[in-house]
Design a protein around this motif. Structure first.
Motif, PDB file in Angstrom:
ATOM      1  N   PRO A 166     -41.281  -3.059  -5.276  1.00 38.09           N
ATOM      2  CA  PRO A 166     -42.353  -2.831  -6.258  1.00 38.09           C
ATOM      3  C   PRO A 166     -41.954  -1.836  -7.351  1.00 38.09           C
ATOM      4  CG  PRO A 166     -42.918  -1.866  -4.129  1.00 38.09           C
ATOM      5  CD  PRO A 166     -41.719  -2.714  -3.919  1.00 38.09           C
ATOM      6  N   PHE A 167     -41.118  -0.842  -7.002  1.00 34.32           N
ATOM      7  CA  PHE A 167     -40.612   0.060  -8.032  1.00 34.32           C
ATOM      8  C   PHE A 167     -39.807  -0.728  -9.059  1.00 34.32           C
ATOM      9  CE2 PHE A 167     -37.182   2.623  -9.812  1.00 34.32           C
ATOM     10  CZ  PHE A 167     -37.853   3.751 -10.273  1.00 34.32           C
ATOM     11  N   TYR A 168     -38.985  -1.643  -8.588  1.00 33.68           N
ATOM     12  CA  TYR A 168     -38.138  -2.437  -9.484  1.00 33.68           C
ATOM     13  C   TYR A 168     -38.980  -3.247 -10.459  1.00 33.68           C
ATOM     14  CZ  TYR A 168     -34.605  -5.936 -10.813  1.00 33.68           C
ATOM     15  OH  TYR A 168     -33.758  -6.759 -11.508  1.00 33.68           O
ATOM     16  N   ARG A 169     -40.053  -3.858  -9.972  1.00 36.35           N
ATOM     17  CA  ARG A 169     -40.904  -4.654 -10.863  1.00 36.35           C
ATOM     18  C   ARG A 169     -41.535  -3.777 -11.941  1.00 36.35           C
ATOM     19  NH1 ARG A 169     -42.412  -7.495  -5.892  1.00 36.35           N
ATOM     20  NH2 ARG A 169     -44.150  -6.034  -5.630  1.00 36.35           N
ATOM     21  N   THR A 170     -42.030  -2.613 -11.553  1.00 35.41           N
ATOM     22  CA  THR A 170     -42.637  -1.705 -12.531  1.00 35.41           C
ATOM     23  C   THR A 170     -41.586  -1.140 -13.479  1.00 35.41           C
ATOM     24  OG1 THR A 170     -44.329  -1.111 -10.915  1.00 35.41           O
ATOM     25  CG2 THR A 170     -44.060   0.364 -12.782  1.00 35.41           C
ATOM     26  N   TRP A 171     -40.416  -0.817 -12.934  1.00 33.85           N
ATOM     27  CA  TRP A 171     -39.300  -0.270 -13.720  1.00 33.85           C
ATOM     28  C   TRP A 171     -38.866  -1.242 -14.813  1.00 33.85           C
ATOM     29  CZ3 TRP A 171     -34.106  -1.881 -14.094  1.00 33.85           C
ATOM     30  CH2 TRP A 171     -33.172  -0.927 -14.508  1.00 33.85           C
ATOM     31  N   LEU A 172     -38.797  -2.532 -14.469  1.00 35.07           N
ATOM     32  CA  LEU A 172     -38.391  -3.532 -15.460  1.00 35.07           C
ATOM     33  C   LEU A 172     -39.351  -3.579 -16.638  1.00 35.07           C
ATOM     34  CD1 LEU A 172     -37.299  -6.565 -13.231  1.00 35.07           C
ATOM     35  CD2 LEU A 172     -35.821  -5.206 -14.723  1.00 35.07           C
ATOM     36  N   ALA A 173     -40.614  -3.290 -16.373  1.00 32.54           N
ATOM     37  CA  ALA A 173     -41.631  -3.392 -17.422  1.00 32.54           C
ATOM     38  C   ALA A 173     -41.736  -2.140 -18.284  1.00 32.54           C
ATOM     39  CB  ALA A 173     -42.989  -3.692 -16.791  1.00 32.54           C
ATOM     40  N   GLN A 174     -41.024  -1.078 -17.923  1.00 27.98           N
ATOM     41  CA  GLN A 174     -41.107   0.165 -18.684  1.00 27.98           C
ATOM     42  C   GLN A 174     -40.471   0.010 -20.068  1.00 27.98           C
ATOM     43  OE1 GLN A 174     -42.604   3.280 -17.460  1.00 27.98           O
ATOM     44  NE2 GLN A 174     -43.407   1.620 -16.197  1.00 27.98           N
ATOM     45  N   GLN A 175     -41.071   0.663 -21.040  1.00 31.33           N
ATOM     46  CA  GLN A 175     -40.511   0.646 -22.389  1.00 31.33           C
ATOM     47  C   GLN A 175     -39.204   1.430 -22.422  1.00 31.33           C
ATOM     48  OE1 GLN A 175     -43.211   2.069 -25.351  1.00 31.33           O
ATOM     49  NE2 GLN A 175     -41.840   1.626 -27.067  1.00 31.33           N
ATOM     50  N   ARG A 176     -38.236   0.932 -23.151  1.00 36.25           N
ATOM     51  CA  ARG A 176     -36.938   1.592 -23.294  1.00 36.25           C
ATOM     52  C   ARG A 176     -36.838   2.214 -24.684  1.00 36.25           C
ATOM     53  NH1 ARG A 176     -37.263  -0.150 -18.312  1.00 36.25           N
ATOM     54  NH2 ARG A 176     -35.424  -1.145 -17.371  1.00 36.25           N
ATOM     55  N   ARG A 177     -36.238   3.398 -24.759  1.00 36.02           N
ATOM     56  CA  ARG A 177     -36.011   4.023 -26.061  1.00 36.02           C
ATOM     57  C   ARG A 177     -34.773   3.398 -26.719  1.00 36.02           C
ATOM     58  NH1 ARG A 177     -31.571   6.990 -25.653  1.00 36.02           N
ATOM     59  NH2 ARG A 177     -30.981   7.741 -23.579  1.00 36.02           N
ATOM     60  N   PRO A 178     -34.658   3.502 -28.027  1.00 34.11           N
ATOM     61  CA  PRO A 178     -33.458   2.984 -28.699  1.00 34.11           C
ATOM     62  C   PRO A 178     -32.213   3.764 -28.272  1.00 34.11           C
ATOM     63  CG  PRO A 178     -35.235   3.398 -30.271  1.00 34.11           C
ATOM     64  CD  PRO A 178     -35.661   4.014 -28.981  1.00 34.11           C
ATOM     65  N   VAL A 179     -31.083   3.074 -28.240  1.00 36.92           N
ATOM     66  CA  VAL A 179     -29.802   3.716 -27.937  1.00 36.92           C
ATOM     67  C   VAL A 179     -29.311   4.433 -29.189  1.00 36.92           C
ATOM     68  CG1 VAL A 179     -27.398   3.311 -27.285  1.00 36.92           C
ATOM     69  CG2 VAL A 179     -29.235   2.025 -26.166  1.00 36.92           C
ATOM     70  N   LEU A 180     -28.876   5.667 -29.008  1.00 41.05           N
ATOM     71  CA  LEU A 180     -28.469   6.503 -30.136  1.00 41.05           C
ATOM     72  C   LEU A 180     -26.956   6.447 -30.334  1.00 41.05           C
ATOM     73  CD1 LEU A 180     -30.644   9.601 -29.178  1.00 41.05           C
ATOM     74  CD2 LEU A 180     -31.204   7.818 -30.853  1.00 41.05           C
ATOM     75  N   SER A 181     -26.532   6.428 -31.582  1.00 42.30           N
ATOM     76  CA  SER A 181     -25.099   6.442 -31.874  1.00 42.30           C
ATOM     77  C   SER A 181     -24.558   7.863 -31.759  1.00 42.30           C
ATOM     78  CB  SER A 181     -24.847   5.911 -33.283  1.00 42.30           C
ATOM     79  OG  SER A 181     -25.486   6.740 -34.238  1.00 42.30           O
ATOM     80  N   ALA A 182     -23.249   7.982 -31.703  1.00 37.35           N
ATOM     81  CA  ALA A 182     -22.609   9.295 -31.698  1.00 37.35           C
ATOM     82  C   ALA A 182     -22.566   9.841 -33.117  1.00 37.35           C
ATOM     83  CB  ALA A 182     -21.195   9.194 -31.145  1.00 37.35           C
ATOM     84  N   PRO A 183     -22.796  11.138 -33.301  1.00 41.97           N
ATOM     85  CA  PRO A 183     -22.676  11.708 -34.651  1.00 41.97           C
ATOM     86  C   PRO A 183     -21.229  11.631 -35.135  1.00 41.97           C
ATOM     87  CG  PRO A 183     -22.936  13.438 -33.001  1.00 41.97           C
ATOM     88  CD  PRO A 183     -23.162  12.144 -32.291  1.00 41.97           C
ATOM     89  N   ARG A 184     -21.064  11.276 -36.405  1.00 39.37           N
ATOM     90  CA  ARG A 184     -19.713  11.152 -36.943  1.00 39.37           C
ATOM     91  C   ARG A 184     -19.079  12.512 -37.199  1.00 39.37           C
ATOM     92  NH1 ARG A 184     -19.897   6.122 -41.286  1.00 39.37           N
ATOM     93  NH2 ARG A 184     -20.501   4.498 -39.767  1.00 39.37           N
ATOM     94  N   SER A 185     -19.897  13.496 -37.492  1.00 40.97           N
ATOM     95  CA  SER A 185     -19.391  14.844 -37.705  1.00 40.97           C
ATOM     96  C   SER A 185     -20.405  15.822 -37.146  1.00 40.97           C
ATOM     97  CB  SER A 185     -19.146  15.114 -39.194  1.00 40.97           C
ATOM     98  OG  SER A 185     -20.370  15.040 -39.918  1.00 40.97           O
ATOM     99  N   LEU A 186     -19.941  17.032 -36.883  1.00 39.52           N
ATOM    100  CA  LEU A 186     -20.787  18.070 -36.317  1.00 39.52           C
ATOM    101  C   LEU A 186     -20.548  19.367 -37.077  1.00 39.52           C
ATOM    102  CD1 LEU A 186     -20.147  17.258 -32.553  1.00 39.52           C
ATOM    103  CD2 LEU A 186     -22.357  17.063 -33.703  1.00 39.52           C
ATOM    104  N   PRO A 187     -21.572  20.222 -37.192  1.00 41.04           N
ATOM    105  CA  PRO A 187     -21.366  21.489 -37.890  1.00 41.04           C
ATOM    106  C   PRO A 187     -20.432  22.404 -37.121  1.00 41.04           C
ATOM    107  CG  PRO A 187     -23.546  21.404 -36.870  1.00 41.04           C
ATOM    108  CD  PRO A 187     -22.957  20.035 -36.737  1.00 41.04           C
ATOM    109  N   ALA A 188     -19.634  23.157 -37.864  1.00 39.10           N
ATOM    110  CA  ALA A 188     -18.723  24.117 -37.225  1.00 39.10           C
ATOM    111  C   ALA A 188     -19.538  25.195 -36.512  1.00 39.10           C
ATOM    112  CB  ALA A 188     -17.816  24.751 -38.266  1.00 39.10           C
TER     113      ALA A 188
END
Length: 466
Positions: free
Chosen positions: A150-172
């Motif tokens: 039953p957890f699996y059935r409910t889990w499948l129906a959960q909303q998923r967030r968008p997958v985030l890309s890696a930042p191309r650059s980061l502040p020093a």
């Protein structure tokens, strides 16, 4: 503005909500990892897993430097080190990925209290599991699940967030930051006992991930139990340390029955995290109240040592235990067989097996390891009668390693044993033993128990409680 990102089990740049939130808020973002002596020397201390962690951190530092940043390393309790570093750098907030284990949650509470006292904002984010908020996956009555389906059935129906890309650059990080460095295992007072471990890090994890998606996932449903044929992903260490994102992994699964079967395994990981989140006492005791302090577990040290060292006389059990010590990993079917043998055939306390696995496993995850040990010992969630999880090692070998590839790989002393006798080598006539160079009791151990008798004793042990 300056923000810290407190890293723990999210050692990557891709699909990292805490990092992305910090970058959206602050001009300067400082990724920091704290070596906490309570974990390094705690009850689940592990040289092999710590070495894998060090490789993950070194790889992350390399990737950060290529993007203009670096990893800041501190040693000590994070509730002391993080506020001190934040004050030193003038940071306004500390972002982190929320975890579910009792120790992790206690640390989070201590850190947030210390930050609040220092006037610094703590910000929790998802990122460790497929579903962002495992506490919200509840039954229609609003209760946590203790049965998987039953957890699996409910889990499948959960909303998923968008997958985030890696930042191309980061502040020093700024010239005033002392980054420290990733220590060696010897400097931490630990040893690498595994001789053939997987390499740690996001780059290694993504290579493994891409290879599995390209060549392995299509046949996963058919091949995942074939121990000798390599039909599994071996992604669990990378998932444990967050070198790859469970959410991204699910997102990238293609259509098909193999991917569906693998998605179900990702759900088992979320399920055990959900269970430990709601039932933290499971970390030290049986989930089912009727078994707490009532089963007469054996504490036979010699038999336990034979199990640990892979010399029980049952080839599939011994091959699994030797794979663990060679690679810091074990095939899931073998994990079930060795767990059943320890708790049912030998009647030894499941907690002994849990600790031994955490000592060696690169993917040693408190929620999954605890959940699986309680599952195979028939004392945890998703309950079934004890006999359903009481495996005959010889039959399991015949079903899942019929050609003997797995057993012969990890038990070289059995390589010349004919297939007809490989699952039960003690049945070989003495003359044949001498001919193939494997004399039982000399070159390979005699069985330390009679499985049929041990099975009857195990069932009686559980009946005495129920």
């Amino acid at each position: 503005m300056t923000a810290l990102v407190w890293l723990r089990r999210d050692l990557r740049l891709r699909d990292h909500p805490a990092l992305r939130a910090a970058l959206a808020q602050a001009d300067h973002v400082i990724p920091v990892f704290c070596f906490d002596p309570r974990l390094l020397r705690g009850r689940h201390a592990s040289g092999p897993r710590t070495q894998f962690l060090l490789e993950c951190l070194a790889d992350l530092d390399h990737t950060l430097r290529r993007r203009g940043s670096c990893l800041v390393v501190r040693h000590g309790a994070p509730q002391r080190e993080l506020p001190a570093l934040a004050r030193e750098l003038g940071a306004d907030s500390v972002h982190y990925s929320a975890d579910v284990g009792p120790f992790a949650r206690q640390r989070e509470a201590a850190v947030t209290a210390a930050l609040a006292q220092a006037g610094i904002e703590p910000r929790a984010h998802p990122g460790l599991f497929v579903v962002d908020d495992l506490a919200s996956v509840t039954s229609a009555a609003g209760r946590p699940y203790t049965v998987f389906t039953p957890f699996y059935r409910t889990w499948l129906a959960q909303q998923r967030r968008p997958v985030l890309s890696a930042p191309r650059s980061l502040p020093a990080p700024g010239s005033g930051v002392d980054p420290g460095r990733v220590p060696t295992l010897a400097e931490l007072g630990l040893e690498q006992d595994v001789t053939e471990p997987l390499a740690g890090g996001e780059r290694a994890g993504r290579t493994a991930l891409n290879g599995f998606l390209a060549e392995g996932v299509a046949g996963y449903e058919r091949g995942r139990d074939a121990i000798g044929r390599g039909g599994v992903s071996q992604l669990s260490p990378y998932l444990h340390f967050g070198c790859i994102s469970a959410r991204e992994l699910e997102h990238r699964l293609p259509p098909g029955s193999g991917a569906d079967a693998f998605r179900r395994q990702l759900c088992w990981r979320d399920f055990y995290a959900h269970v430990l989140r709601h039932f933290p006492a499971n970390a030290r005791r049986e989930h089912q109240p009727r078994y707490r302090g009532t089963i007469r577990w054996s504490h036979a040290r010699r038999r336990f040592d034979a199990w640990c060292e892979g010399r029980t006389g049952f080839p599939l059990v011994d091959a699994g235990m030797r794979q663990l010590r060679r690679e810091g990993w074990m095939h899931n079917r073998a994990r079930l067989v060795v767990g059943s043998f320890l708790t049912k055939d030998l009647g030894i306390d499941w907690r002994w097996g849990e600790r031994w696995f955490m000592r060696w496993l690169l993917d040693g995850d408190m929620a999954s390891n605890n959940g699986n040990w309680q599952w195979i010992a028939s004392v945890g969630v998703d309950p079934q009668p004890a006999f359903r999880r009481l495996y005959n090692p010889a039959r399991q070998q015949a079903s899942f390693d019929p050609e003997g590839r797995y057993v012969r790989e990890y038990l070289p002393e059995l390589r010349s044993v004919p297939d007809a006798h490989l699952a039960e080598p003690w049945t070989m006539p003495r003359k044949l033993q001498e001919q193939v160079g494997c004399v039982i009791g000399q070159d390979y151990p005699e069985p330390i128990v009679d499985h049929a008798l041990a099975r009857r004793a195990a069932l009686a042990r559980y009946r005495a409680v129920t």
